[in-house]
Motif scaffolding. Structure first.
Motif, mmCIF file in Angstrom:
data_model
loop_
_atom_site.group_PDB
_atom_site.id
_atom_site.type_symbol
_atom_site.label_atom_id
_atom_site.label_comp_id
_atom_site.label_asym_id
_atom_site.label_seq_id
_atom_site.Cartn_x
_atom_site.Cartn_y
_atom_site.Cartn_z
ATOM 1 N N ASN A 11 0.782 -1.092 0.088
ATOM 2 C CA ASN A 11 -0.084 -0.237 -0.049
ATOM 3 C C ASN A 11 1.060 1.108 0.116
ATOM 4 O O ASN A 11 1.481 1.632 1.008
ATOM 5 C CB ASN A 11 -0.836 -0.076 1.138
ATOM 6 C CG ASN A 11 -1.718 1.168 1.192
ATOM 7 O OD1 ASN A 11 -1.464 2.267 1.025
ATOM 8 N ND2 ASN A 11 -3.105 0.939 1.435
ATOM 9 N N ASN A 13 0.331 4.498 0.134
ATOM 10 C CA ASN A 13 0.188 5.608 1.265
ATOM 11 C C ASN A 13 0.636 4.984 2.587
ATOM 12 O O ASN A 13 1.242 5.769 3.314
ATOM 13 C CB ASN A 13 -1.404 5.827 1.504
ATOM 14 C CG ASN A 13 -1.956 6.479 0.001
ATOM 15 O OD1 ASN A 13 -1.328 7.293 -0.645
ATOM 16 N ND2 ASN A 13 -3.121 6.338 -0.420
ATOM 17 N N LEU A 14 0.460 3.760 3.005
ATOM 18 C CA LEU A 14 0.803 3.228 4.284
ATOM 19 C C LEU A 14 2.469 3.267 4.428
ATOM 20 O O LEU A 14 3.083 3.429 5.241
ATOM 21 C CB LEU A 14 0.405 1.818 4.445
ATOM 22 C CG LEU A 14 0.592 1.168 5.766
ATOM 23 C CD1 LEU A 14 0.280 2.044 7.207
ATOM 24 C CD2 LEU A 14 -0.082 -0.082 5.813
ATOM 25 N N LEU A 16 4.474 5.109 2.593
ATOM 26 C CA LEU A 16 5.107 6.548 2.852
ATOM 27 C C LEU A 16 4.945 6.785 4.123
ATOM 28 O O LEU A 16 5.764 7.533 4.779
ATOM 29 C CB LEU A 16 4.606 7.329 1.700
ATOM 30 C CG LEU A 16 4.751 8.934 1.916
ATOM 31 C CD1 LEU A 16 6.266 9.106 1.673
ATOM 32 C CD2 LEU A 16 3.920 9.698 1.001
ATOM 33 N N ALA A 17 3.744 6.539 4.910
ATOM 34 C CA ALA A 17 3.318 6.977 6.121
ATOM 35 C C ALA A 17 4.355 6.230 7.264
ATOM 36 O O ALA A 17 4.948 6.978 7.981
ATOM 37 C CB ALA A 17 1.981 6.532 6.754
#
Length: 211
Positions: A11, A13-14, A16-17
């Motif tokens: 994922n 987004n996850l 990168l987070a």
């Protein structure tokens, strides 16, 4: 030296987070983030991780298989599973593959950094719901135990230290022995229990009530 963290998460987004979360911490550094398993595992001095944050449901090779490959080549690397999956079979497969901890993604933000530190020190963090699944599995296996294992008093003490999340150094200090001696006892315990990792040893110890 900062704790070197590798992230394997499909994922974006996850991923990168997680990278951002690691990067803002003074005692952690991200040495790589990937959306899938690497075909060849050949870490260099620059990208050798101390802890791998591993998703289970990766495209292609799944995280459990990838964990097993990493542990076979680099047994000292700690792998912390991050997943939405709470299926008993996958949880136990991940532990047997060599995972040092297992966290549900919904519980990540508040404690992921601390759990990275715990894993790096030799602990085995588990989300409470995952711990319940593991203990349920242990209880269900009571009627199918392996042959009774007999440990020496010192082996039992060292195994008890593993179960309680102590590092090799902490076990050595507690019992006034050297770290090399602790490693020697652990090798003996692993051989007697027929296991290959801390997580497997803990499950077997609890299952057979050895501690």
């Amino acid at each position: 030296m900062p704790i070197r963290v590798m992230i394997v998460e499909d994922n974006p987004n996850l991923r990168l987070a997680l990278r951002s979360l690691v990067s803002i911490s003074d005692d952690l550094v991200c040495v790589g983030d990937y959306e899938s398993a690497l075909p060849q595992i050949d870490f260099s001095d620059q990208n050798m991780p101390d802890v791998v944050l591993m998703d289970i449901d990766l495209p292609g090779e799944n995280g459990i298989s990838y964990t097993r490959r990493i542990k076979e080549k680099y047994p000292f690397v700690n792998i912390l599973m991050l997943t939405v999956v709470e299926q008993e079979e996958k949880i136990m497969d991940a532990i047997c593959a060599g995972a040092s901890g297992y966290l549900i993604k919904s519980a990540i933000p508040e404690n992921i950094l601390e759990n990275i530190r715990v894993v790096n020190k030799g602990g085995s963090p588990l989300t409470p719901s995952i711990a319940r699944v593991i203990f349920k599995n242990i209880r269900s296996q009571q009627s199918d135990k392996k042959e009774k294992v007999y440990l020496s008093s010192r082996e039992a003490e060292v195994l008890n230290g593993l179960v309680n999340g102590l590092t090799y150094k902490m076990i050595a200090q507690k019992h006034f022995i050297s770290v090399d001696t602790v490693r020697s006892y652990i090798r003996s315990v692993y051989e007697k229990l027929e296991v290959h990792s801390r997580s497997e040893a803990i499950v077997r110890a609890l299952n057979d009530k050895l501690v």
